[in-house]
Design a protein around this motif. Structure first.
Motif, PDB file in Angstrom:
ATOM      1  N   GLY A   1       0.921  -1.139  -0.092  1.00 46.72           N
ATOM      2  CA  GLY A   1      -0.071  -0.099  -0.015  1.00 46.72           C
ATOM      3  C   GLY A   1       0.929   1.245   0.025  1.00 46.72           C
ATOM      4  O   GLY A   1       0.654   2.251  -0.746  1.00 46.72           O
ATOM      5  N   ALA A   2       1.966   1.228   0.844  1.00 44.61           N
ATOM      6  CA  ALA A   2       3.026   2.461   0.983  1.00 44.61           C
ATOM      7  C   ALA A   2       3.570   2.788  -0.529  1.00 44.61           C
ATOM      8  O   ALA A   2       3.784   3.842  -0.786  1.00 44.61           O
ATOM      9  CB  ALA A   2       3.821   2.237   1.979  1.00 44.61           C
ATOM     10  N   PHE A   3       3.791   1.345  -1.138  1.00 47.07           N
ATOM     11  CA  PHE A   3       4.486   1.655  -2.342  1.00 47.07           C
ATOM     12  C   PHE A   3       3.498   2.368  -3.500  1.00 47.07           C
ATOM     13  O   PHE A   3       4.010   2.932  -4.243  1.00 47.07           O
ATOM     14  CB  PHE A   3       4.833   0.338  -2.981  1.00 47.07           C
ATOM     15  N   ARG A   4       2.192   1.676  -3.621  1.00 50.22           N
ATOM     16  CA  ARG A   4       1.384   2.253  -4.411  1.00 50.22           C
ATOM     17  C   ARG A   4       1.201   3.894  -4.257  1.00 50.22           C
ATOM     18  O   ARG A   4       0.965   4.599  -5.175  1.00 50.22           O
ATOM     19  CB  ARG A   4      -0.037   1.547  -4.286  1.00 50.22           C
ATOM     20  N   ARG A   5       0.955   4.302  -2.952  1.00 51.04           N
ATOM     21  CA  ARG A   5       0.822   5.663  -2.557  1.00 51.04           C
ATOM     22  C   ARG A   5       1.886   6.578  -2.882  1.00 51.04           C
ATOM     23  O   ARG A   5       1.831   7.580  -3.598  1.00 51.04           O
ATOM     24  CB  ARG A   5       0.608   5.811  -1.038  1.00 51.04           C
ATOM     25  N   ARG A   6       3.087   5.863  -2.772  1.00 49.78           N
ATOM     26  CA  ARG A   6       4.474   6.735  -3.387  1.00 49.78           C
ATOM     27  C   ARG A   6       4.392   6.865  -4.946  1.00 49.78           C
ATOM     28  O   ARG A   6       4.853   7.773  -5.513  1.00 49.78           O
ATOM     29  CB  ARG A   6       5.580   6.027  -2.733  1.00 49.78           C
TER      30      ARG A   6
ATOM     31  N   ASN B   1       1.707   9.218  -5.891  1.00 55.52           N
ATOM     32  CA  ASN B   1       2.290  10.631  -5.197  1.00 55.52           C
ATOM     33  C   ASN B   1       3.158  11.231  -6.583  1.00 55.52           C
ATOM     34  O   ASN B   1       2.954  12.251  -7.037  1.00 55.52           O
ATOM     35  CB  ASN B   1       2.743  10.714  -4.312  1.00 55.52           C
ATOM     36  N   ALA B   2       3.996  10.284  -6.970  1.00 56.61           N
ATOM     37  CA  ALA B   2       5.068  10.704  -7.973  1.00 56.61           C
ATOM     38  C   ALA B   2       4.372  10.823  -9.288  1.00 56.61           C
ATOM     39  O   ALA B   2       4.780  12.013  -9.942  1.00 56.61           O
ATOM     40  CB  ALA B   2       5.937   9.454  -8.236  1.00 56.61           C
ATOM     41  N   ILE B   3       3.244  10.109  -9.658  1.00 58.23           N
ATOM     42  CA  ILE B   3       2.680  10.426 -11.068  1.00 58.23           C
ATOM     43  C   ILE B   3       1.899  11.689 -10.933  1.00 58.23           C
ATOM     44  O   ILE B   3       1.909  12.428 -11.801  1.00 58.23           O
ATOM     45  CB  ILE B   3       1.516   9.223 -11.235  1.00 58.23           C
ATOM     46  N   VAL B   4       1.128  12.068  -9.750  1.00 52.39           N
ATOM     47  CA  VAL B   4       0.618  13.261  -9.452  1.00 52.39           C
ATOM     48  C   VAL B   4       1.442  14.495  -9.615  1.00 52.39           C
ATOM     49  O   VAL B   4       1.084  15.473 -10.407  1.00 52.39           O
ATOM     50  CB  VAL B   4      -0.375  13.277  -8.226  1.00 52.39           C
ATOM     51  N   THR B   5       2.572  14.247  -9.055  1.00 54.53           N
ATOM     52  CA  THR B   5       3.593  15.155  -8.998  1.00 54.53           C
ATOM     53  C   THR B   5       4.165  15.578 -10.434  1.00 54.53           C
ATOM     54  O   THR B   5       4.038  16.860 -10.902  1.00 54.53           O
ATOM     55  CB  THR B   5       4.877  14.998  -8.068  1.00 54.53           C
ATOM     56  N   GLU B   6       4.434  14.420 -11.216  1.00 54.45           N
ATOM     57  CA  GLU B   6       4.727  14.721 -12.668  1.00 54.45           C
ATOM     58  C   GLU B   6       3.785  15.339 -13.464  1.00 54.45           C
ATOM     59  O   GLU B   6       4.026  16.272 -14.290  1.00 54.45           O
ATOM     60  CB  GLU B   6       5.094  13.143 -13.202  1.00 54.45           C
ATOM     61  N   VAL B   7       2.403  14.946 -13.158  1.00 49.58           N
ATOM     62  CA  VAL B   7       1.372  15.636 -14.010  1.00 49.58           C
ATOM     63  C   VAL B   7       1.230  17.157 -13.643  1.00 49.58           C
ATOM     64  O   VAL B   7       0.984  18.073 -14.631  1.00 49.58           O
ATOM     65  CB  VAL B   7       0.224  14.941 -13.772  1.00 49.58           C
ATOM     66  N   LEU B   8       1.400  17.431 -12.249  1.00 46.36           N
ATOM     67  CA  LEU B   8       1.228  19.050 -12.027  1.00 46.36           C
ATOM     68  C   LEU B   8       2.359  19.705 -12.750  1.00 46.36           C
ATOM     69  O   LEU B   8       2.089  20.851 -13.020  1.00 46.36           O
ATOM     70  CB  LEU B   8       1.142  18.996 -10.514  1.00 46.36           C
ATOM     71  N   VAL B   9       3.616  19.263 -12.625  1.00 44.45           N
ATOM     72  CA  VAL B   9       5.073  19.987 -13.141  1.00 44.45           C
ATOM     73  C   VAL B   9       4.702  19.985 -14.726  1.00 44.45           C
ATOM     74  O   VAL B   9       5.008  21.117 -15.105  1.00 44.45           O
ATOM     75  CB  VAL B   9       6.143  18.930 -12.895  1.00 44.45           C
TER      76      VAL B   9
END
Length: 278
Positions: free
Chosen positions: A2-7, A10-18
């Motif tokens: 679960g922690a791996f999926r959250r990370r 979060n990485a995908i969301v960050t890349e999309v926002l960037v």
């Protein structure tokens, strides 16, 4: 898991926002580039669309109207000599203030810091009067000299903080080996100041190259115009020559972008070196 999926999420969301932020910042450049190769009518009726026909001679017209080689050379000379003088003077002054913290040097440093709070707009008229009294109006040396004075406080402030992180034992070892003060500065201190020097030169280059107000105040003769002041001729009170203004903006912006790309490796090394040094 679960922690791996959250990370990962979060990485995908960050890349999309960037990517979205990058697109927002690139939109003005897109509009500038595509409209610089359109005719006047299409610039006004199809601002965001792709050009129906590329009008490349807009650039040749803007090149000739600006007298680009001359204004480019003047802007380059002002930027280069302003950077060289400001970097050397501020580095020497900051090193002296740190290594000899007398009451006088401390007072001068705080005076420089206090001067950073004075807005340039309040200095414009007195500054022009002083430069005129010195006989330096309408001279490249006059505007370079003015940039030295205006940029000295900020440059000393940055170098002062960085010199404090340099171990004095390194300089003492060089002095014991017979180096004089200037040789210690040039051979020992200057190489260690490289991270801050790169950052400062980048900031000052963008400031000097893009500045319109000071050249407009001090270089009033048309034969002394820089790129920024020469482009102002295309923006009239009742008419704007967009077919010349937009290509001219591209020509004026391209050298700064090219400089940044060429210095990118140095900038990254400077930031990394500054982080390690700090």
């Amino acid at each position: 898991m679960g922690a791996f999926r959250r990370r990962k999420l979060n990485a995908i969301v960050t890349e999309v926002l960037v990517m979205l932020v990058a697109i927002v910042f690139l939109i003005p450049f897109y509009l500038l580039l595509i409209n610089s190769v359109k005719g006047v009518a299409e610039q006004l009726t199809n601002t965001a669309g792709w050009p129906s026909a590329f009008v490349w001679n807009n650039y040749s017209k803007a090149w000739n109207a600006l007298n680009f080689p001359d204004v480019f050379l003047r802007s380059l000379l002002i930027t280069v000599f302003s950077n060289i003088g400001l970097t050397i003077i501020s580095a020497l002054a900051a090193h002296r203030m740190v290594r000899m913290p007398t009451r006088f040097n401390t007072a001068v440093f705080y005076l420089f810091i206090a001067s950073m709070a004075i807005p340039f707009q309040s200095l414009m008229l007195p500054l022009v009067q002083v430069i005129r009294e010195l006989g330096m109006i309408n001279s490249l040396g006059g505007i370079v000299f003015t940039y030295w004075g205006l940029g000295l406080s900020f440059s000393i402030f940055l170098f002062h903080g960085f010199v404090k992180t340099i171990s004095y034992e390194i300089e003492e070892a060089a002095i014991i080996d017979g180096c004089g003060p200037l040789r210690v500065f040039w051979r020992i201190v200057v190489p260690l100041l490289q991270p801050m020097t790169v950052s400062l030169v980048l900031l000052n280059t963008l400031t000097f190259w893009n500045d319109f107000l000071l050249p407009n105040l001090l270089l009033t003769k048309s034969e002394l115009h820089t790129i920024q002041t020469a482009m102002n001729a295309f923006f009239g009170e009742f008419l704007t020559r967009w077919d010349l203004a937009l290509p001219a903006l591209v020509l004026g912006t391209a050298p700064a972008i090219l400089f940044f790309l060429l210095m990118q490796r140095r900038i990254i090394e400077g930031v990394a070196g500054g982080a390690v040094k700090g």
